[in-house]
Design a protein around this motif. Structure first.
Motif, PDB file in Angstrom:
ATOM      1  N   ALA A 131     -49.423   5.627  -8.592  1.00  0.00           N
ATOM      2  CA  ALA A 131     -49.119   4.519  -7.684  1.00  0.00           C
ATOM      3  C   ALA A 131     -49.451   4.879  -6.246  1.00  0.00           C
ATOM      4  CB  ALA A 131     -47.642   4.133  -7.812  1.00  0.00           C
ATOM      5  N   TRP A 132     -49.061   6.090  -5.829  1.00  0.00           N
ATOM      6  CA  TRP A 132     -49.364   6.522  -4.470  1.00  0.00           C
ATOM      7  C   TRP A 132     -50.871   6.738  -4.291  1.00  0.00           C
ATOM      8  CZ3 TRP A 132     -47.017   6.175  -0.104  1.00  0.00           C
ATOM      9  CH2 TRP A 132     -45.623   6.111  -0.048  1.00  0.00           C
ATOM     10  N   ILE A 133     -51.514   7.298  -5.275  1.00  0.00           N
ATOM     11  CA  ILE A 133     -52.965   7.500  -5.181  1.00  0.00           C
ATOM     12  C   ILE A 133     -53.676   6.151  -5.008  1.00  0.00           C
ATOM     13  CG2 ILE A 133     -55.009   8.248  -6.458  1.00  0.00           C
ATOM     14  CD1 ILE A 133     -53.263  10.416  -7.749  1.00  0.00           C
ATOM     15  N   TYR A 134     -53.248   5.189  -5.779  1.00  0.00           N
ATOM     16  CA  TYR A 134     -53.872   3.858  -5.696  1.00  0.00           C
ATOM     17  C   TYR A 134     -53.642   3.230  -4.330  1.00  0.00           C
ATOM     18  CZ  TYR A 134     -54.800  -1.076  -6.695  1.00  0.00           C
ATOM     19  OH  TYR A 134     -55.271  -2.362  -6.662  1.00  0.00           O
ATOM     20  N   LEU A 135     -52.413   3.269  -3.851  1.00  0.00           N
ATOM     21  CA  LEU A 135     -52.111   2.680  -2.546  1.00  0.00           C
ATOM     22  C   LEU A 135     -52.925   3.346  -1.444  1.00  0.00           C
ATOM     23  CD1 LEU A 135     -50.482   0.880  -0.632  1.00  0.00           C
ATOM     24  CD2 LEU A 135     -48.670   2.614  -0.660  1.00  0.00           C
ATOM     25  N   LEU A 136     -52.996   4.668  -1.461  1.00  0.00           N
ATOM     26  CA  LEU A 136     -53.740   5.382  -0.421  1.00  0.00           C
ATOM     27  C   LEU A 136     -55.242   5.106  -0.507  1.00  0.00           C
ATOM     28  CD1 LEU A 136     -51.829   8.790  -0.421  1.00  0.00           C
ATOM     29  CD2 LEU A 136     -51.680   6.943   1.264  1.00  0.00           C
ATOM     30  N   LEU A 137     -55.768   5.005  -1.725  1.00  0.00           N
ATOM     31  CA  LEU A 137     -57.198   4.722  -1.875  1.00  0.00           C
ATOM     32  C   LEU A 137     -57.539   3.315  -1.384  1.00  0.00           C
ATOM     33  CD1 LEU A 137     -58.120   6.332  -5.320  1.00  0.00           C
ATOM     34  CD2 LEU A 137     -58.855   7.057  -3.040  1.00  0.00           C
ATOM     35  N   VAL A 138     -56.687   2.336  -1.697  1.00  0.00           N
ATOM     36  CA  VAL A 138     -56.933   0.978  -1.213  1.00  0.00           C
ATOM     37  C   VAL A 138     -56.879   0.941   0.310  1.00  0.00           C
ATOM     38  CG1 VAL A 138     -56.005  -1.370  -1.141  1.00  0.00           C
ATOM     39  CG2 VAL A 138     -56.139  -0.154  -3.311  1.00  0.00           C
ATOM     40  N   ALA A 139     -55.852   1.584   0.892  1.00  0.00           N
ATOM     41  CA  ALA A 139     -55.723   1.605   2.349  1.00  0.00           C
ATOM     42  C   ALA A 139     -56.910   2.319   2.998  1.00  0.00           C
ATOM     43  CB  ALA A 139     -54.411   2.279   2.750  1.00  0.00           C
ATOM     44  N   LEU A 140     -57.343   3.435   2.403  1.00  0.00           N
ATOM     45  CA  LEU A 140     -58.465   4.184   2.960  1.00  0.00           C
ATOM     46  C   LEU A 140     -59.760   3.379   2.855  1.00  0.00           C
ATOM     47  CD1 LEU A 140     -59.493   6.863   4.156  1.00  0.00           C
ATOM     48  CD2 LEU A 140     -59.851   7.661   1.807  1.00  0.00           C
TER      49      LEU A 140
ATOM     50  N   PRO B  99     -57.992  -1.781 -10.685  1.00  0.00           N
ATOM     51  CA  PRO B  99     -57.014  -0.815 -11.236  1.00  0.00           C
ATOM     52  C   PRO B  99     -55.570  -1.298 -11.179  1.00  0.00           C
ATOM     53  CG  PRO B  99     -58.450   0.185  -9.562  1.00  0.00           C
ATOM     54  CD  PRO B  99     -58.580  -1.292  -9.428  1.00  0.00           C
ATOM     55  N   ALA B 100     -55.311  -2.411 -10.464  1.00  0.00           N
ATOM     56  CA  ALA B 100     -53.926  -2.814 -10.221  1.00  0.00           C
ATOM     57  C   ALA B 100     -53.130  -3.021 -11.507  1.00  0.00           C
ATOM     58  CB  ALA B 100     -53.893  -4.072  -9.351  1.00  0.00           C
TER      59      ALA B 100
ATOM     60  N   GLN C  55     -41.315   4.445 -12.395  1.00  0.00           N
ATOM     61  CA  GLN C  55     -41.561   5.370 -11.286  1.00  0.00           C
ATOM     62  C   GLN C  55     -42.614   4.765 -10.360  1.00  0.00           C
ATOM     63  OE1 GLN C  55     -43.011   9.146 -12.565  1.00  0.00           O
ATOM     64  NE2 GLN C  55     -42.881  10.105 -10.547  1.00  0.00           N
ATOM     65  N   GLY C  56     -42.287   4.659  -9.067  1.00  0.00           N
ATOM     66  CA  GLY C  56     -43.257   4.171  -8.088  1.00  0.00           C
ATOM     67  C   GLY C  56     -43.585   2.699  -8.217  1.00  0.00           C
ATOM     68  N   ARG C  57     -42.618   1.890  -8.702  1.00  0.00           N
ATOM     69  CA  ARG C  57     -42.919   0.480  -8.898  1.00  0.00           C
ATOM     70  C   ARG C  57     -43.198  -0.235  -7.574  1.00  0.00           C
ATOM     71  NH1 ARG C  57     -37.919  -0.735 -12.889  1.00  0.00           N
ATOM     72  NH2 ARG C  57     -37.038   0.847 -11.509  1.00  0.00           N
ATOM     73  N   ARG C  58     -42.412   0.059  -6.559  1.00  0.00           N
ATOM     74  CA  ARG C  58     -42.633  -0.586  -5.260  1.00  0.00           C
ATOM     75  C   ARG C  58     -43.956  -0.159  -4.641  1.00  0.00           C
ATOM     76  NH1 ARG C  58     -36.638  -0.191  -2.363  1.00  0.00           N
ATOM     77  NH2 ARG C  58     -35.538  -1.554  -3.869  1.00  0.00           N
ATOM     78  N   VAL C  59     -44.305   1.093  -4.809  1.00  0.00           N
ATOM     79  CA  VAL C  59     -45.565   1.591  -4.257  1.00  0.00           C
ATOM     80  C   VAL C  59     -46.749   0.939  -4.980  1.00  0.00           C
ATOM     81  CG1 VAL C  59     -46.988   3.643  -3.874  1.00  0.00           C
ATOM     82  CG2 VAL C  59     -44.504   3.770  -3.567  1.00  0.00           C
ATOM     83  N   ALA C  60     -46.633   0.850  -6.307  1.00  0.00           N
ATOM     84  CA  ALA C  60     -47.710   0.216  -7.076  1.00  0.00           C
ATOM     85  C   ALA C  60     -47.866  -1.245  -6.681  1.00  0.00           C
ATOM     86  CB  ALA C  60     -47.422   0.329  -8.571  1.00  0.00           C
TER      87      ALA C  60
END
Length: 309
Positions: A4-13, A42-43, A55-60
């Motif tokens: 979830a964090w990897i996805y969020l950071l990749l989208v933001a980047l 990937p969402a 785990q990481g539902r809000r981040v996802a």
């Protein structure tokens, strides 16, 4: 680090590099021109993983919402009727329509100004037949672009587009007793597909050609007084430095202020690359029509004067 964090950071980047750096480097150019729906692919997997693992539902969810926002799916602005209607449409040289059918469709829009790109029609008599089907409109022609208007025409001129065979067509019209300058342009395409073939030299040349073309448009924007409108197939996604240059020169994008949804004008790649930018006019409603007469879709915008806002 969780998916979830990897996805969020990749989208933001991805969004940040495309927006801030854009065409300045070849890698970020590819990010800027990539269909934004790719960020959403990937969402479902990431959100599904987060729900399953609890785990990481809000981040996802944040990553999915950021991707949806970047794709324009969450965009929505109030809309109303306007006093001036402008249409821009890349008509693909008339390859998918007869002039009679295209004329009927354009006439149905009841537009005051119609900007056509790729109007170097494959049939020699196409342009004349199209004009015959649009009584009340006056046509001003340049290399590969045409402006049709039922407003009084005060002046027109052509400006050669640098590093291309096209012209930019600048017309001065009279609307509500005052001059209105309309710029009809079809910028060159950044050949992103050549990167897949490893031809980065050609990709760099198309990028540099567009840089020169945007400078030419900026020069045009410095001369008119009064309302100024730029419309056409600008081959530019609504993000990045080039897009900001055009907005600084010509004013806000109509879809940003009065559109709903992603507004894709090139549906095969789900991107918005046709625009109408104006200063001293307020867009009140923006629509992208689901026509199939070209590989592009027509963009229809209603305006009113800025001071009446």
């Amino acid at each position: 680090m969780t998916p979830a964090w990897i996805y969020l950071l990749l989208v933001a980047l991805t969004w940040g590099l495309g927006e801030v750096v854009g065409e300045r480097t070849l890698p970020t150019l590819l990010l800027a021109y990539a269909p934004p729906l790719l960020w959403l692919l990937p969402a479902p997997l990431v959100v599904g993983w987060a729900l399953w693992r609890r785990q990481g539902r809000r981040v996802a969810l944040a990553g999915a919402l950021l991707a949806a926002w970047g794709a324009g799916l969450l965009h929505g602005r109030p809309q109303a009727e306007g006093a001036l209607r402008v249409v821009t449409y890349n008509v693909l040289q008339g390859r998918r329509a007869t002039p009679e059918h295209l004329a009927r469709q354009l006439a149905s829009l009841n537009a005051d100004v119609i900007l056509l790109q790729e109007s170097n029609f494959t049939r020699a008599d196409f342009g004349e037949a199209l004009q015959d089907g649009l009584p009340g409109y006056r046509a001003v022609l340049a290399t590969e672009v045409t402006t049709l208007t039922r407003l009084p025409l005060l002046d027109s001129r052509r400006v050669a587009l640098p590093r291309h065979h096209r012209d930019v067509l600048v017309t001065t019209l009279r609307w509500e007793g005052q001059p209105l300058t309309v710029v009809n342009a079809h910028l060159g395409t950044v050949q992103v597909v050549d990167a897949l073939a490893g031809d980065f030299a050609y990709l760099r040349r198309t990028r540099d050609a567009r840089t020169a073309q945007v400078r030419a448009l900026e020069d045009i924007a410095t001369s008119p007084h009064g309302p100024l409108l730029l419309g056409g197939d600008l081959n530019t996604p609504p993000r990045g430095p080039v897009y900001r240059q055009l907005r600084r020169a010509f004013g806000p994008d109509a879809h940003d202020l009065a559109g709903r949804g992603p507004g894709w004008t090139f549906p095969s790649l789900a991107v918005r690359i046709d625009h109408l930018l104006t200063r001293d006019l307020t867009p009140t409603r923006t629509r992208t029509l689901p026509w199939t007469l070209s590989d592009h879709r027509p963009l229809v915008v209603d305006y009113r004067r800025l001071e009446s806002r």
